[in-house]
Design a protein around this motif. Structure first.
Motif, PDB file in Angstrom:
ATOM      1  N   LYS A  31     -41.721  59.598 -36.482  1.00 55.19           N
ATOM      2  CA  LYS A  31     -42.260  58.235 -36.478  1.00 55.19           C
ATOM      3  C   LYS A  31     -41.775  57.459 -37.694  1.00 55.19           C
ATOM      4  O   LYS A  31     -41.538  56.253 -37.636  1.00 55.19           O
ATOM      5  CB  LYS A  31     -43.790  58.268 -36.463  1.00 55.19           C
ATOM      6  CG  LYS A  31     -44.378  58.522 -35.081  1.00 55.19           C
ATOM      7  CD  LYS A  31     -45.883  58.372 -35.087  1.00 55.19           C
ATOM      8  CE  LYS A  31     -46.439  58.480 -33.675  1.00 55.19           C
ATOM      9  NZ  LYS A  31     -46.185  57.271 -32.897  1.00 55.19           N
ATOM     10  N   ARG A  32     -41.641  58.170 -38.838  1.00 62.95           N
ATOM     11  CA  ARG A  32     -41.138  57.495 -40.051  1.00 62.95           C
ATOM     12  C   ARG A  32     -39.691  57.044 -39.860  1.00 62.95           C
ATOM     13  O   ARG A  32     -39.304  55.959 -40.291  1.00 62.95           O
ATOM     14  CB  ARG A  32     -41.250  58.450 -41.233  1.00 62.95           C
ATOM     15  CG  ARG A  32     -41.040  57.801 -42.579  1.00 62.95           C
ATOM     16  CD  ARG A  32     -41.458  58.739 -43.684  1.00 62.95           C
ATOM     17  NE  ARG A  32     -42.889  58.985 -43.655  1.00 62.95           N
ATOM     18  CZ  ARG A  32     -43.484  59.977 -44.331  1.00 62.95           C
ATOM     19  NH1 ARG A  32     -42.769  60.816 -45.060  1.00 62.95           N
ATOM     20  NH2 ARG A  32     -44.788  60.122 -44.266  1.00 62.95           N
TER      21      ARG A  32
ATOM     22  N   ARG B  27     -39.840  54.121 -37.548  1.00 63.20           N
ATOM     23  CA  ARG B  27     -40.346  52.959 -38.292  1.00 63.20           C
ATOM     24  C   ARG B  27     -39.266  52.355 -39.174  1.00 63.20           C
ATOM     25  O   ARG B  27     -39.095  51.132 -39.233  1.00 63.20           O
ATOM     26  CB  ARG B  27     -41.539  53.398 -39.138  1.00 63.20           C
ATOM     27  CG  ARG B  27     -42.047  52.362 -40.105  1.00 63.20           C
ATOM     28  CD  ARG B  27     -43.084  52.982 -41.022  1.00 63.20           C
ATOM     29  NE  ARG B  27     -43.178  52.271 -42.280  1.00 63.20           N
ATOM     30  CZ  ARG B  27     -43.743  52.774 -43.379  1.00 63.20           C
ATOM     31  NH1 ARG B  27     -44.264  53.978 -43.363  1.00 63.20           N
ATOM     32  NH2 ARG B  27     -43.774  52.063 -44.477  1.00 63.20           N
TER      33      ARG B  27
ATOM     34  N   GLU C  45     -48.275  55.829 -39.309  1.00 69.54           N
ATOM     35  CA  GLU C  45     -46.873  55.555 -39.006  1.00 69.54           C
ATOM     36  C   GLU C  45     -46.745  54.681 -37.754  1.00 69.54           C
ATOM     37  O   GLU C  45     -45.884  53.799 -37.678  1.00 69.54           O
ATOM     38  CB  GLU C  45     -46.102  56.862 -38.807  1.00 69.54           C
ATOM     39  CG  GLU C  45     -45.842  57.636 -40.088  1.00 69.54           C
ATOM     40  CD  GLU C  45     -44.922  56.904 -41.034  1.00 69.54           C
ATOM     41  OE1 GLU C  45     -44.110  56.071 -40.573  1.00 69.54           O
ATOM     42  OE2 GLU C  45     -45.006  57.156 -42.257  1.00 69.54           O
TER      43      GLU C  45
ATOM     44  N   THR D 197     -44.743  63.120 -37.593  1.00 74.77           N
ATOM     45  CA  THR D 197     -44.844  62.066 -38.606  1.00 74.77           C
ATOM     46  C   THR D 197     -43.461  61.652 -39.103  1.00 74.77           C
ATOM     47  O   THR D 197     -43.167  60.461 -39.266  1.00 74.77           O
ATOM     48  CB  THR D 197     -45.705  62.534 -39.789  1.00 74.77           C
ATOM     49  OG1 THR D 197     -47.017  62.846 -39.322  1.00 74.77           O
ATOM     50  CG2 THR D 197     -45.807  61.448 -40.860  1.00 74.77           C
TER      51      THR D 197
ATOM     52  N   ASN E  61     -51.928  60.334 -40.932  1.00 73.92           N
ATOM     53  CA  ASN E  61     -50.582  59.883 -41.315  1.00 73.92           C
ATOM     54  C   ASN E  61     -49.752  59.526 -40.090  1.00 73.92           C
ATOM     55  O   ASN E  61     -48.994  58.547 -40.093  1.00 73.92           O
ATOM     56  CB  ASN E  61     -49.865  60.972 -42.112  1.00 73.92           C
ATOM     57  CG  ASN E  61     -50.423  61.107 -43.514  1.00 73.92           C
ATOM     58  OD1 ASN E  61     -51.086  60.199 -44.028  1.00 73.92           O
ATOM     59  ND2 ASN E  61     -50.181  62.269 -44.143  1.00 73.92           N
TER      60      ASN E  61
ATOM     61  N   LEU F 158     -33.430  61.185 -43.712  1.00 74.67           N
ATOM     62  CA  LEU F 158     -34.522  61.626 -42.857  1.00 74.67           C
ATOM     63  C   LEU F 158     -34.085  62.749 -41.914  1.00 74.67           C
ATOM     64  O   LEU F 158     -34.878  63.623 -41.575  1.00 74.67           O
ATOM     65  CB  LEU F 158     -35.076  60.445 -42.064  1.00 74.67           C
ATOM     66  CG  LEU F 158     -35.847  59.409 -42.888  1.00 74.67           C
ATOM     67  CD1 LEU F 158     -36.318  58.264 -42.002  1.00 74.67           C
ATOM     68  CD2 LEU F 158     -37.051  60.044 -43.577  1.00 74.67           C
TER      69      LEU F 158
END
Length: 805
Positions: free
Chosen positions: A326-327, A330, A546, A323, A542, A304
């Motif tokens: 946040k991914r 997460r 997330e 996004t 999206n 990432l």
């Protein structure tokens, strides 16, 4: 059956309620003593009724009863000090007995059982009051007072029973056999009690010191049976802790010598070693999973991070980077949740292992501290073995120990001399007659005394003389009162009649479940209309998704499907293995994670819009025309239509695997859920509420929480109080009764979760009837709701982090 009736049945099976019952009905003591009472009363009908209760009987005494008995003890004690005041005493006693009889007659109401309960609990109260008033009185005076009090009380209650004999058939043989043979002794030590009864012992043929010494000698031989029970229980155990050892010893009459303790110690150490071996295997599996997760976290961070650098190099708008961040968050939260649970499991294994090792290091002295030593229990053991005798050799040993005390007491020496039979080198005694006298005293005095203690031990009255009862105790008494399981003397409280179906109702199916959570994003159509930009709309959605997924994965949920305007999530005990494609079989447990996830999702929807007010001003073109300054604008100031953007409807349905939900791979090779729980959770997520997000769950979810959390309260009309007037039991009782009888839901205190029952009826054609009203419906023996055609139904609750109006 009404919803409240069914909930009352389920509440009795909750761990919180069982702990209260264990403490305030003292179930361990009850089971210990009811067996003895049954044996020594030879299947008395009243004792059988007590046994059917399964725990101590609770009796609530009105203020009038308490004040009457206090007055009686004070006035009679004053009369005994100065018997020239007889006229004043008789005047009081006439008024006292008349008032008490009126209360007695009303309470008995034609029931022989109630007549006996009234008498026993009042004798217990009088014994407590007598103890308070004569605790420091010299022994000779104390015995005289006890004898005189006993005579008056016996005469009083004999009169009461005879007065009702024409209208009520009172089987009072047990009461007469017990209380007519003994004085009303205050509460004191076993040694002092024996000394108070010394005159009675002499009248029945033995000096008290000799009786006590013979008793001790006999009891030492009577541990074998209880010891065998404990050994058998230890052999069958699959867990072991210091608390379990304490409860084990508490459950039996066990006064072991060092040899018996040594045998049990060897067995406990052997069992501990077996359990440590099993724990080692479990710890290794947990450690392997922890290593696997940490490795995956490093790989995730690497991949990432590379993607974030690529997005920065090709920067156009913030949304893709937001996004991606946040991914990343997460992914770490998901693994962090798994790590937290695995570390907790590992710590628990270490804790258990440490305790087992400490048990393996026990010596005999350590173990002896766990033995419960109620000083009257040895007498109970001897009563159950009434044929035990002592022989000549034992008697000679006993006599040496007590002769000095007896020699200084002329009356005692005279009684003992009656049993001499001569002897050349040493004195001989008629051992057979002495044994007979011993057992005659046991049967005539000790058994009656212990029966009175046992009868009174199996009952508890409120308010206590000290007036100190914890809030939890008051709450328990209040709940039992409304269900009609507390006997009220001189106090009227409306009770709920217990359903006849209680005995056949099975609530165990709610204990372990899996949950399906479906969330539906609201206001997305409005947002699309305002934006008129499909790319930006997708990016924002999206980003929001997330945020939602980070929450559900933080609480252990397994995302199954993105539905575009929402998602489907599975909550199961083995989420780690399912998420990592190690199995598709679900393990049941608590629904708490699903509930906490749904409530946090609601808060996040407000946070999301609040945080993005200034970033996405082109959402609010119409609002700009109204000249609203977005810098510093709060969520609360937005027009309702804008507040509705990214509200969610969360539906939670819980049930059993594989009957109600099933996990499989679909045609695209991805996980998919099937079953009625999916349809039901989807229906709940569509429930609309004006200007707010909602979490709606079924009754099964709430019932699972009740059966798994350590504390809950009722959500009633009186509001919530941290301490429900614990200093005044009557006020506290009224508060809790109001809470229970007016309840419209539950509060799970430790997690600040409010479950409010909904108040109307909704139908879903061809699927399920959602039962929201309070009307009579059918609930079968498995706790399932059925309509008149046998269709399936459910109650609904709204979940929140605060009480709803």
């Amino acid at each position: 059956m009404r919803r409240s009736e069914f909930e009352d049945i389920l509440i009795q099976e909750t761990p919180f309620y069982k702990e209260l019952q264990k403490e305030y009905r003292d179930t361990a003591t009850f089971s210990r003593y009811i067996t003895v009472l049954k044996t020594i009363t030879k299947s008395d009908g009243f004792v059988k009724l007590l046994e059917q209760r399964g725990a101590k009987a609770l009796i609530f005494l009105g203020r009038k009863v308490l004040s009457l008995q206090e007055e009686f003890v004070v006035n009679y004690q004053n009369f005994l000090i100065d018997e020239s005041r007889r006229d004043k005493w008789e005047e009081f006693f006439e008024r006292y007995s008349k008032n008490l009889f009126e209360i007695y007659e009303k309470f008995v109401d034609g029931s022989s059982e109630r007549a006996l309960i009234f008498e026993i609990v009042n004798r217990k109260l009088l014994r407590d009051l007598l103890t308070k008033h004569i605790g420091n009185v010299p022994r000779e005076s104390k015995m005289l007072i006890a004898e005189r009090f006993g005579l008056v009380i016996n005469q009083l209650f004999n009169y009461f029973r005879n007065s009702l004999a024409r209208s009520v058939h009172i089987v009072d043989s047990l009461i007469i056999d017990v209380y007519n043979k003994i004085p009303l002794l205050p509460i004191c030590s076993r040694k002092e009690t024996m000394q108070l009864l010394s005159k009675n012992f002499l009248q029945n043929g033995l000096p008290e010191p000799l009786f006590t010494a013979m008793f001790k000698s006999m009891v030492d031989f009577l541990y074998t049976e209880e010891w065998n029970k404990i050994v058998d229980t230890i052999n069958r155990k699959t867990t072991l802790s210091k608390d379990e050892i304490h409860n084990l010893f508490k459950s039996y009459f066990f006064f072991p010598d060092d040899d018996h303790l040594s045998e049990i110690l060897k067995l406990l150490k052997k069992k501990s070693r077996e359990l440590v071996g099993a724990l080692g295997t479990r710890k290794k599996l947990i450690e392997d999973k922890i290593v696997e997760i940490k490795k995956r976290m490093r790989m995730t961070a690497h991949d990432l991070s590379k993607n974030l650098i690529d997005l920065a190099n090709d920067f156009s708008t913030e949304e893709p980077i937001d996004t991606m961040i946040k991914r990343l968050r997460r992914a770490f939260l998901k693994d962090a949740h798994s790590l937290k649970n695995l570390k907790h499991d590992h710590q628990e294994c270490v804790r258990i292992e440490t305790e087992l090792y400490s048990i393996m290091k026990f010596n005999v002295d350590d173990l002896s501290k766990f033995v419960v030593k109620n000083e009257w229990d040895p007498y109970l053991i001897l009563i159950l073995n009434e044929k035990t005798k002592i022989d000549e050799a034992q008697f000679q040993t006993i006599l040496k120990d007590v002769m000095a005390e007896i020699r200084n007491d002329k009356e005692a020496s005279s009684v003992l001399n009656k049993y001499r039979t001569g002897g050349f080198l040493k004195e001989k005694y008629d051992i057979e007659t002495i044994n007979i006298k011993f057992h005659a005293i046991m049967k005539g005095i000790i058994v009656s005394l212990l029966k009175s203690f046992l009868l009174e031990e199996l009952m508890e009255y409120y308010p206590k003389l000290s007036r100190v009862v914890s809030p939890e105790g008051i709450r328990y008494v209040a709940e039992e009162t409304t269900a009609g399981r507390v006997l009220m003397i001189d106090k009227d409280i409306d009770v709920i009649k217990e359903s006849e179906e209680v005995a056949n109702m099975d609530v165990s199916r709610f204990k372990n479940l899996v949950s399906v959570l479906i969330y539906d994003i609201r206001g997305s159509t409005f947002m699309g209309t305002k934006l008129k930009d499909a790319k930006k709309e997708s990016e924002i959605r999206n980003l929001f998704q997330e945020s939602m997924l980070a929450i559900v994965e933080k609480h252990g949920g397994v995302p199954i499907k993105d539905t575009g305007d929402g998602g489907i999530v599975l909550f199961t005990e083995n989420s780690y293995d399912i998420r990592n494609h190690k199995t598709t079989k679900m393990e049941s447990g608590s629904t708490l994670s699903a509930v906490r996830s749904g409530i946090e999702m609601i808060q996040e929807t407000k946070n999301f819009v609040q945080e993005n007010i200034t970033k996405y001003q082109d959402w609010f073109r119409e609002a700009e025309e109204r000249k609203i300054n977005f810098e510093g604008v709060t969520y609360a100031k937005l027009p309702p239509s804008y507040q509705a953007i990214f509200q969610v409807g969360v539906g939670i349905a819980s049930g059993s695997y594989p009957k109600e939900v099933y996990l499989e791979k679909n045609a695209f090779g991805e996980y998919d859920l099937a079953g009625m729980l999916v349809r039901e959770a989807n229906l709940y997520s569509k429930v609309k509420a004006k200007e707010k997000s909602t979490v709606i769950c079924d009754d099964v979810t709430v019932y699972n929480l009740l059966l798994n959390v350590n504390k809950f309260s009722f959500l009633g009309e009186a509001g919530l109080k941290v301490d429900a007037l614990s200093n005044d039991i009557e006020q506290g009782l009224k508060y809790w009764i109001t809470q229970k009888t007016t309840r419209r839901g539950f509060v799970f205190d430790l997690y600040k979760v409010f479950a409010t029952q909904l108040g109307q009826e909704v139908s879903h054609p061809g699927s399920i009837k959602i039962v929201l009203g309070l009307f009579d419906i059918s609930i079968n023996e498995a706790g399932e709701i059925k309509d008149e055609k046998g269709g399936r139904g459910k109650f609904l609750y709204e979940l929140s982090s605060e009480a709803l109006g």
